[in-house]
Design a protein around this motif. Structure first.
Motif, PDB file in Angstrom:
ATOM      1  N   LYS A  33      20.527  -1.038-121.880  1.00  0.00           N
ATOM      2  CA  LYS A  33      19.393  -0.551-120.779  1.00  0.00           C
ATOM      3  C   LYS A  33      18.467   0.371-121.597  1.00  0.00           C
ATOM      4  O   LYS A  33      19.055   1.630-121.963  1.00  0.00           O
ATOM      5  CB  LYS A  33      20.054  -0.122-119.595  1.00  0.00           C
ATOM      6  N   TRP A  35      15.960   3.490-122.100  1.00  0.00           N
ATOM      7  CA  TRP A  35      15.828   4.712-121.310  1.00  0.00           C
ATOM      8  C   TRP A  35      14.633   4.661-120.323  1.00  0.00           C
ATOM      9  O   TRP A  35      14.858   5.125-119.333  1.00  0.00           O
ATOM     10  CB  TRP A  35      15.770   5.826-122.428  1.00  0.00           C
ATOM     11  N   LYS A  36      13.415   3.721-120.915  1.00  0.00           N
ATOM     12  CA  LYS A  36      12.506   3.809-120.077  1.00  0.00           C
ATOM     13  C   LYS A  36      12.710   3.117-118.680  1.00  0.00           C
ATOM     14  O   LYS A  36      12.196   3.253-117.661  1.00  0.00           O
ATOM     15  CB  LYS A  36      11.321   3.313-120.791  1.00  0.00           C
ATOM     16  N   ALA A  37      13.425   2.005-118.990  1.00  0.00           N
ATOM     17  CA  ALA A  37      13.860   1.148-117.609  1.00  0.00           C
ATOM     18  C   ALA A  37      14.750   2.146-116.782  1.00  0.00           C
ATOM     19  O   ALA A  37      14.568   1.984-115.561  1.00  0.00           O
ATOM     20  CB  ALA A  37      14.649   0.075-118.269  1.00  0.00           C
ATOM     21  N   PHE A  39      14.689   5.366-116.216  1.00  0.00           N
ATOM     22  CA  PHE A  39      13.897   6.400-115.616  1.00  0.00           C
ATOM     23  C   PHE A  39      13.116   5.760-114.624  1.00  0.00           C
ATOM     24  O   PHE A  39      12.720   6.263-113.453  1.00  0.00           O
ATOM     25  CB  PHE A  39      13.112   7.107-116.725  1.00  0.00           C
ATOM     26  N   LYS A  40      12.633   4.558-115.052  1.00  0.00           N
ATOM     27  CA  LYS A  40      11.926   3.816-113.926  1.00  0.00           C
ATOM     28  C   LYS A  40      12.510   3.386-112.786  1.00  0.00           C
ATOM     29  O   LYS A  40      12.124   3.630-111.417  1.00  0.00           O
ATOM     30  CB  LYS A  40      11.204   2.798-114.574  1.00  0.00           C
ATOM     31  N   LYS A  41      13.767   3.147-112.972  1.00  0.00           N
ATOM     32  CA  LYS A  41      14.619   2.630-111.733  1.00  0.00           C
ATOM     33  C   LYS A  41      14.956   3.952-110.986  1.00  0.00           C
ATOM     34  O   LYS A  41      14.953   3.898-109.698  1.00  0.00           O
ATOM     35  CB  LYS A  41      16.161   2.256-112.211  1.00  0.00           C
ATOM     36  N   ALA A  43      13.142   6.637-110.674  1.00  0.00           N
ATOM     37  CA  ALA A  43      11.900   6.962-110.041  1.00  0.00           C
ATOM     38  C   ALA A  43      11.544   6.099-108.760  1.00  0.00           C
ATOM     39  O   ALA A  43      11.243   6.503-107.645  1.00  0.00           O
ATOM     40  CB  ALA A  43      10.618   7.124-110.916  1.00  0.00           C
ATOM     41  N   HIS A  44      11.646   4.874-108.719  1.00  0.00           N
ATOM     42  CA  HIS A  44      11.683   3.729-107.953  1.00  0.00           C
ATOM     43  C   HIS A  44      12.683   4.257-106.762  1.00  0.00           C
ATOM     44  O   HIS A  44      12.080   4.219-105.479  1.00  0.00           O
ATOM     45  CB  HIS A  44      11.966   2.667-108.443  1.00  0.00           C
ATOM     46  N   ARG A  47      11.530   7.308-104.893  1.00  0.00           N
ATOM     47  CA  ARG A  47      10.242   7.061-103.970  1.00  0.00           C
ATOM     48  C   ARG A  47      10.520   6.291-102.776  1.00  0.00           C
ATOM     49  O   ARG A  47      10.230   6.577-101.578  1.00  0.00           O
ATOM     50  CB  ARG A  47       9.210   6.469-104.782  1.00  0.00           C
ATOM     51  N   TRP A  79      20.478   6.937-109.757  1.00  0.00           N
ATOM     52  CA  TRP A  79      20.544   6.084-110.803  1.00  0.00           C
ATOM     53  C   TRP A  79      21.328   4.571-110.163  1.00  0.00           C
ATOM     54  O   TRP A  79      21.387   3.555-110.953  1.00  0.00           O
ATOM     55  CB  TRP A  79      21.232   6.364-112.095  1.00  0.00           C
TER      56      TRP A  79
END
Length: 80
Positions: A33, A35-37, A39-41, A43-44, A47, A79
């Motif tokens: 996975k 790292w960008k994915a 962090f996106k997860k 953040a999602h 929210r 996470w």
């Protein structure tokens, strides 16, 4: 006494092997996975759980959730 010592050594070797396997599995998972994915997860999840926690009882009833469901979801690690 010798049996106790060899048993303790076996237990230590087994626990070190388990830790080693766990670390390898974690590293393999991180390699899969990006790292960008991750962090996106995170953040999602932050929210959506934040919005979910702000819904009133009528809104929760409309979507078929209870306050206990919301509490369980909001208290999960970001996470997950």
């Amino acid at each position: 006494m010798k049996n106790g010592t060899s048993e303790a050594l076996n237990n230590l070797e087994n626990s070190q092997l388990n830790v080693s396997q766990c670390c390898k599995a974690t590293l393999d998972n991180l390699k899969e996975k990006p790292w960008k994915a991750i962090f996106k997860k995170i953040a999602h999840n932050w929210r959506t759980r934040n919005r979910l926690s702000q819904l009133n009882e009528a809104q929760l009833k409309d979507i078929g959730l209870t306050a206990a469901d919301v509490d369980h979801e909001v208290n999960k690690a970001l996470w997950k």
